[in-house]
Design an enzyme around this catalytic site. Structure first.
Site, PDB file in Angstrom:
ATOM      1  N   LYS A  58       0.415  -0.943  -0.595  1.00  0.00           N
ATOM      2  CA  LYS A  58      -0.373  -0.107  -0.157  1.00  0.00           C
ATOM      3  C   LYS A  58       1.093   1.530   0.180  1.00  0.00           C
ATOM      4  CE  LYS A  58      -3.906   2.179   2.422  1.00  0.00           C
ATOM      5  NZ  LYS A  58      -4.956   1.824   3.359  1.00  0.00           N
ATOM      6  N   SER A 102      -9.860   2.086   2.631  1.00  0.00           N
ATOM      7  CA  SER A 102      -8.476   2.877   2.192  1.00  0.00           C
ATOM      8  C   SER A 102      -8.117   2.193   0.744  1.00  0.00           C
ATOM      9  CB  SER A 102      -7.838   4.166   2.596  1.00  0.00           C
ATOM     10  OG  SER A 102      -7.218   3.086   3.715  1.00  0.00           O
ATOM     11  N   SER A 135     -10.369   0.201   6.887  1.00  0.00           N
ATOM     12  CA  SER A 135      -9.438   0.345   5.717  1.00  0.00           C
ATOM     13  C   SER A 135      -9.128  -0.854   5.251  1.00  0.00           C
ATOM     14  CB  SER A 135      -8.627   1.453   6.108  1.00  0.00           C
ATOM     15  OG  SER A 135      -9.573   2.439   5.820  1.00  0.00           O
TER      16      SER A 135
END
Lengths: 98, 492
Positions: B78, B158, B182
């Protein structure tokens, strides 16, 4: 309680975020919507409750009181948008004193 | 043998160790898949050269008998984890041009164990969002489609890029972070498994900070076992993070395979929300039945402050974000927009650099921390947070794990649910409590809705008891036999 346009401008100033005059009304609506929804917390009786600041129930550790900056000046400066001085050894900012 | 991109991480590890496949061919298959499916926009930057170099080194180590636990396993990171020499954006314009001269502890742990770096995945800006539509690098497309409907759906957020990359078989696993849901919400939206471990389990050092008392890193993958393997490598005590827990990291995967007989499962009555979608309720009932059949006992429990968790979160998280994001000043790194004075430069830089959702949250945070409002909002929220944590403490007296839905709906279309911020915030209604209380929670795919989209169940456990969480998740995984695949995927 509802935030007026001046309060929106003041919050933006405190947060150091430029907000256009044309954006104030929209932000005012959005922030008031969020705050109105948050108000429901007032239903909860929290008398005598110790606030919980973090998810960790472990005590914070102490560390040795030592300089640990790593002596990595060039790495620290490597991403600076603008550098100044001999070998570019300083971050540059607009003049703040006359 | 299955296509290389269809392998589970655990399967690939065995094949690599047996020299039936090479790390180089495994990496190449994923590098090619990433390029071919770039329309998903799952990656902000792919690192094919790095991947191939990592893979070559992995093959050498395997040949010498020096393989680490993740040797040759291609992973996506990420883009909230700082990676030495690879741009790190947090999905924000304000970090434009930023290349960290250091490596986050979690990603360093993965490279130490032999993993191969495929690139950096897209995310909501500063991890603030539930749809991956707030990224400055464009929205991510969910590889799943509704039956008979070709509209693009969100992958959740997210960690939407990581979720889409895992689901579309662009990597064998990915790192993600979870501040309010998330990891778990995008896992549910993409039919993947994602665990947010106990707060303090994974070091936060080198992860771009959002809300420091809630942020926690975790893995996403295509099986419970794969997540267990990844978490073991990611986790561990780190003196560089003051809230890192000095607690031994167990071999999580070793906890699997022992069944769940006799475990006490709590079902919180407050999670039966008014208007809960019937499909979600039915899935939950199905999960209860599966665990009962596997030998668990089911207990209704009460978590009375559940309904206050989201409003509490939307004070605490923005407050911490407004402090953390004060560092983006246009002086030391990232975007700089010139101004006549230092203050004008700050305001111009931050005005242009932050997107709308980030700006809203910073402003909410600034307001609730400002003089005269601190007690009414921030202190009040910290007290309610204490009550939410206490609810769980009470629950653990009678149960070993808690079963809930992961999300209130399946994936929605891009543009839906965006009329007002609060509607979007409700995505995290089932996940946010675990963050506030610091507890581990996993989302595991459990079925499809009537539109053919994946739905997830969540298991929450005691602090530092991820082993039980993994065991219960494995029982659901086995009972569900989830084998559906997204329409868009490598090799399809």
């Amino acid at each position: 309680m509802s935030l007026d346009a001046d309060t929106i401008r003041r919050i933006a100033m405190l947060a150091r975020i430029r907000v256009g005059e044309d954006e104030v009304a929209k932000l005012q609506g959005e922030l008031n919507g969020i705050l109105a929804w948050i108000e429901q917390l007032n239903e909860v009786d929290t008398d005598g409750v110790t606030p919980l600041s973090g998810a960790s129930r472990l005590a914070l550790r102490m560390r040795e009181d030592a300089v640990t900056d790593g002596d990595i000046r060039d790495k620290v400066l490597a991403n600076a948008p603008e550098r100044i001085g001999p070998d570019g050894a300083f971050f540059a900012v607009p003049k703040v004193v006359e | 043998m299955a296509a290389l991109t269809d392998l589970k991480l655990a399967e690939a590890t065995e094949l690599l160790a047996a020299k039936k496949i090479s790390a180089t061919e495994l990496a190449k298959a994923h590098v090619d898949a990433i390029e071919k499916l770039s329309s998903l926009n799952a990656f902000i930057v792919a690192t094919p050269e790095r991947a191939m170099a990592d893979a070559k080194r992995a093959d050498e180590r395997i040949a010498k008998g020096e393989a680490g636990p993740l040797e040759g396993i291609p992973l996506a990171i990420k883009d909230l984890f700082c990676t030495d020499g690879i741009q790190t954006t947090a999905g924000s314009r304000i970090l434009g041009g930023f290349t960290p001269p250091y490596e986050s502890t979690v990603s360093a742990n993965l490279w130490r164990d032999g993993a191969v770096c495929l690139g950096k995945t897209n995310l909501d800006e500063f991890a603030m969002g539930s749809s991956n539509t707030t990224s400055a690098y464009g929205n991510v497309v969910n590889p799943w489609k509704r039956r008979g409907d070709n509209r693009d759906l969100v992958p959740g957020g997210s960690s939407g890029g990581s979720a889409a990359a895992v689901a579309a078989r662009l990597c064998l696993g990915a790192t993600a972070t979870d501040t309010g849901g998330s990891i778990r919400q995008p896992a549910a939206f993409t039919g993947t498994v994602g665990i947010k471990p106990t707060y303090g389990r994974c070091s936060r050092w080198g992860i771009v900070a959002f809300a420091s008392s809630l942020d926690q890193a975790g893995p996403m993958a295509r099986s419970v076992k794969d997540c267990a393997i990844l978490l073991r490598s990611m986790a561990g005590f780190d003196p560089k993070d003051s809230t890192s827990a000095d607690v031994a990291v167990p071999d999580f995967a070793a906890a699997l395979g022992q069944g769940v007989k006799g475990l006490r499962i709590g079902v919180p009555k407050e999670y039966r929300l008014d208007g809960l979608a019937p499909e979600i309720g039915a899935l939950w009932e199905q999960g209860i039945a599966w665990l009962k059949a596997a030998g668990c006992t089911i207990h209704e429990i009460s978590l009375p402050h559940t309904k206050y968790a989201l409003p509490t979160y939307y004070i605490v998280a923005p407050a911490e974000a407004s402090s953390n994001l004060a560092r983006y000043d246009g002086v030391r790194f990232g975007l700089r927009v010139p101004g006549d004075s230092l203050d004008a430069q700050y305001e111009a830089t931050r005005g242009e650099g932050f997107g709308e959702e980030v700006r809203r949250r910073i402003m909410i945070g600034t307001y609730v921390l400002s003089a005269g409002y601190y007690d009414a909002y921030y202190l009040k929220a910290q007290k309610v947070r204490a009550l939410i944590a206490r609810d769980f403490d009470e629950a653990w007296k009678s149960v070993d794990a808690i079963l809930t839905p992961a999300t209130p709906s399946s994936a929605f279309a891009i543009g839906e649910k965006q009329d007002d911020p609060v509607t979007m915030y409700l995505n995290d209604v089932f996940t946010v409590t675990a963050n506030l209380a610091g507890l581990p929670g996993i989302s595991v795919p459990a079925g499809l809705d009537a539109q053919g989209l994946p739905l997830g169940l969540q298991v929450v456990g005691r602090a530092f008891d991820e082993e039980t969480v993994f065991r219960v998740a494995e029982a659901i995984e086995q009972a569900a036999g989830f084998s559906a695949v997204p329409q868009i995927r490598a090799g399809a």
